[in-house]
Scaffold this motif. Structure first.
Motif, PDB file in Angstrom:
ATOM      1  N   GLN A   1     -13.053 107.324 109.064  1.00  0.00           N
ATOM      2  CA  GLN A   1     -14.048 108.338 108.739  1.00  0.00           C
ATOM      3  C   GLN A   1     -14.185 108.496 107.230  1.00  0.00           C
ATOM      4  OE1 GLN A   1     -13.321 112.053 110.736  1.00  0.00           O
ATOM      5  NE2 GLN A   1     -15.130 113.046 109.904  1.00  0.00           N
ATOM      6  N   LEU A   2     -13.066 108.467 106.522  1.00  0.00           N
ATOM      7  CA  LEU A   2     -13.104 108.568 105.061  1.00  0.00           C
ATOM      8  C   LEU A   2     -13.825 107.372 104.449  1.00  0.00           C
ATOM      9  CD1 LEU A   2      -9.464 109.831 104.364  1.00  0.00           C
ATOM     10  CD2 LEU A   2     -11.559 111.067 103.772  1.00  0.00           C
TER      11      LEU A   2
ATOM     12  N   GLN B   1     -15.977 105.305 105.730  1.00  0.00           N
ATOM     13  CA  GLN B   1     -17.400 105.291 106.049  1.00  0.00           C
ATOM     14  C   GLN B   1     -18.173 106.352 105.271  1.00  0.00           C
ATOM     15  OE1 GLN B   1     -17.398 105.615 110.343  1.00  0.00           O
ATOM     16  NE2 GLN B   1     -17.472 103.399 110.575  1.00  0.00           N
ATOM     17  N   SER B   2     -17.465 107.295 104.683  1.00  0.00           N
ATOM     18  CA  SER B   2     -18.104 108.322 103.865  1.00  0.00           C
ATOM     19  C   SER B   2     -17.950 108.036 102.375  1.00  0.00           C
ATOM     20  CB  SER B   2     -17.504 109.694 104.186  1.00  0.00           C
ATOM     21  OG  SER B   2     -17.709 110.022 105.542  1.00  0.00           O
ATOM     22  N   GLY B   3     -17.296 106.912 102.029  1.00  0.00           N
ATOM     23  CA  GLY B   3     -17.205 106.513 100.628  1.00  0.00           C
ATOM     24  C   GLY B   3     -15.878 106.784  99.959  1.00  0.00           C
ATOM     25  N   TYR B   4     -14.893 107.296 100.705  1.00  0.00           N
ATOM     26  CA  TYR B   4     -13.572 107.591 100.144  1.00  0.00           C
ATOM     27  C   TYR B   4     -12.602 106.469 100.510  1.00  0.00           C
ATOM     28  CZ  TYR B   4     -15.421 112.401  99.964  1.00  0.00           C
ATOM     29  OH  TYR B   4     -16.180 113.528  99.735  1.00  0.00           O
TER      30      TYR B   4
ATOM     31  N   VAL C   1     -12.888 116.416 105.122  1.00  0.00           N
ATOM     32  CA  VAL C   1     -13.156 116.010 106.498  1.00  0.00           C
ATOM     33  C   VAL C   1     -13.240 117.238 107.390  1.00  0.00           C
ATOM     34  CG1 VAL C   1     -12.309 114.705 108.481  1.00  0.00           C
ATOM     35  CG2 VAL C   1     -11.975 113.813 106.169  1.00  0.00           C
TER      36      VAL C   1
ATOM     37  N   THR D   1     -18.015 115.865 110.519  1.00  0.00           N
ATOM     38  CA  THR D   1     -18.670 115.328 109.332  1.00  0.00           C
ATOM     39  C   THR D   1     -17.678 115.262 108.173  1.00  0.00           C
ATOM     40  OG1 THR D   1     -19.376 117.531 108.607  1.00  0.00           O
ATOM     41  CG2 THR D   1     -20.912 116.278 109.997  1.00  0.00           C
ATOM     42  N   THR D   2     -18.052 114.502 107.168  1.00  0.00           N
ATOM     43  CA  THR D   2     -17.259 114.399 105.946  1.00  0.00           C
ATOM     44  C   THR D   2     -18.173 114.681 104.763  1.00  0.00           C
ATOM     45  OG1 THR D   2     -15.911 112.690 107.001  1.00  0.00           O
ATOM     46  CG2 THR D   2     -15.703 112.916 104.624  1.00  0.00           C
TER      47      THR D   2
ATOM     48  N   ASN E   1     -20.210 114.455 101.601  1.00  0.00           N
ATOM     49  CA  ASN E   1     -20.699 113.340 100.796  1.00  0.00           C
ATOM     50  C   ASN E   1     -20.216 113.518  99.360  1.00  0.00           C
ATOM     51  OD1 ASN E   1     -22.477 111.678  99.083  1.00  0.00           O
ATOM     52  ND2 ASN E   1     -23.583 111.291 100.985  1.00  0.00           N
TER      53      ASN E   1
ATOM     54  N   TRP F   1     -23.336 101.409  98.474  1.00  0.00           N
ATOM     55  CA  TRP F   1     -24.182 102.555  98.807  1.00  0.00           C
ATOM     56  C   TRP F   1     -25.650 102.166  98.800  1.00  0.00           C
ATOM     57  CZ3 TRP F   1     -21.983 107.409  99.726  1.00  0.00           C
ATOM     58  CH2 TRP F   1     -20.622 107.526  99.384  1.00  0.00           C
TER      59      TRP F   1
ATOM     60  N   ILE G   1     -26.109 106.774 100.808  1.00  0.00           N
ATOM     61  CA  ILE G   1     -25.413 106.582 102.076  1.00  0.00           C
ATOM     62  C   ILE G   1     -24.538 105.334 101.977  1.00  0.00           C
ATOM     63  CG2 ILE G   1     -25.649 106.204 104.556  1.00  0.00           C
ATOM     64  CD1 ILE G   1     -26.566 108.949 103.618  1.00  0.00           C
TER      65      ILE G   1
END
Length: 282
Positions: free
Chosen positions: A82-83, A85-88, A167, A171-172, A174, A231, A269
């Motif tokens: 999850q992280l 996929q959110s850029g972390y 998190v 959702t996480t 942005n 991104w 994104i």
């Protein structure tokens, strides 16, 4: 989709790359867990051969992975996906009065050196920390903008992390929301931060405080760890809160690497991540 690349040599090209090695870079060559080359398409043509795998970025911009804060109970494989996929690509955890940094998909953690000061913006923190400052801040409390500005003006290292987990239930947060808020786009009285300053505090700045990744941690340069996210952004630019230097900073002769153009209505994104030998795309 997740791919384990192992020692495979992979060329990521046909995008944009945020790199001090080449502000006009469009391609990155990775071997194993390290970046070995950064450059433009003409250079990529001369470097690539049949032994390499090529990934078409299709216009994505590659930047170093962000560092987000999570709760100790959230450190798991599912949360890592999850992280990422959110850029972390790394997370910070505060536990037992100490702070730790953990790269996603690994059990390796680094402790924050005792010399580095940790502060909450709610403390009305105003001191300059020569040894570096880890600033734990609430996104909605704009004091953090001025604290980061003061630290950078004094030439001191600063890392910016959320005061709560990024998190949520489904959702996480942005990570570009911080740089957008830092610009103070709607403020008539207070000058904000250039997006590059906030971005650096969330990426290389935090890694420097934890001494993560060696001298090149948090950058996309040769010999740096392979740690970046691609991104999808509407446009790229050098975005500053001070209109007096905007024209100069966007001049190609300034050789300033570009970042996504930010606004309060939509954020870039994430679509691909590379951490060590692991590649994720979705």
């Amino acid at each position: 989709m997740e791919i384990f690349r192992g020692d495979e040599t992979v060329m990521y090209r046909n995008g944009s790359v945020y790199s001090p090695a080449d502000p006009f870079a469009t391609a990155v060559l990775v071997q194993g867990e390290r970046v070995v080359w950064v450059g433009e398409e003409a250079g990529a043509d001369s470097v690539v051969d049949d032994s390499m795998h090529t990934v078409d970025l299709d216009g994505l911009i590659l930047v170093p992975g962000f560092v987000g804060r999570i709760d100790a109970s959230q450190a798991s494989q599912d949360t890592d996906v999850q992280l990422a996929q959110s850029g972390y690509t790394a997370s910070v955890v505060a536990q037992d009065d100490s702070w730790h940094l953990r790269q996603v998909f690994t059990d390796q953690t680094l402790d924050l050196p005792s010399a580095v000061r940790v502060a909450e913006t709610s403390q009305n923190f105003t001191d300059i920390e020569d040894s570096g400052l880890l600033l734990s801040a609430d996104l909605n409390d704009e004091q953090w903008i001025d604290v980061v500005k003061d630290q950078l003006k004094a030439g001191s290292a600063v890392g910016l992390v959320s005061s709560s987990s990024v998190v949520g239930d489904s959702t996480t947060l942005n990570p570009w929301e911080w740089a957008t808020r830092g610009l103070r786009l709607n403020s008539q009285d207070s000058v904000g931060l250039p997006s590059r300053a906030t971005f650096t505090a969330q990426t290389r700045g935090l890694r420097r405080l934890f001494r993560a990744g060696g001298p090149f941690g948090g950058q996309i340069v040769p010999d740096a760890p392979a740690d970046f996210v691609g991104w999808r952004a509407e446009a790229l630019m050098v975005q500053t809160a001070d209109t007096r230097i905007a024209a100069w900073s966007t001049d190609p002769r300034a050789r300033t690497p570009l970042l996504p153009e930010l606004n309060e209505h939509s954020f870039p994104i994430a679509q691909i991540a590379r951490v060590g030998s692991r590649e994720l795309s979705w």
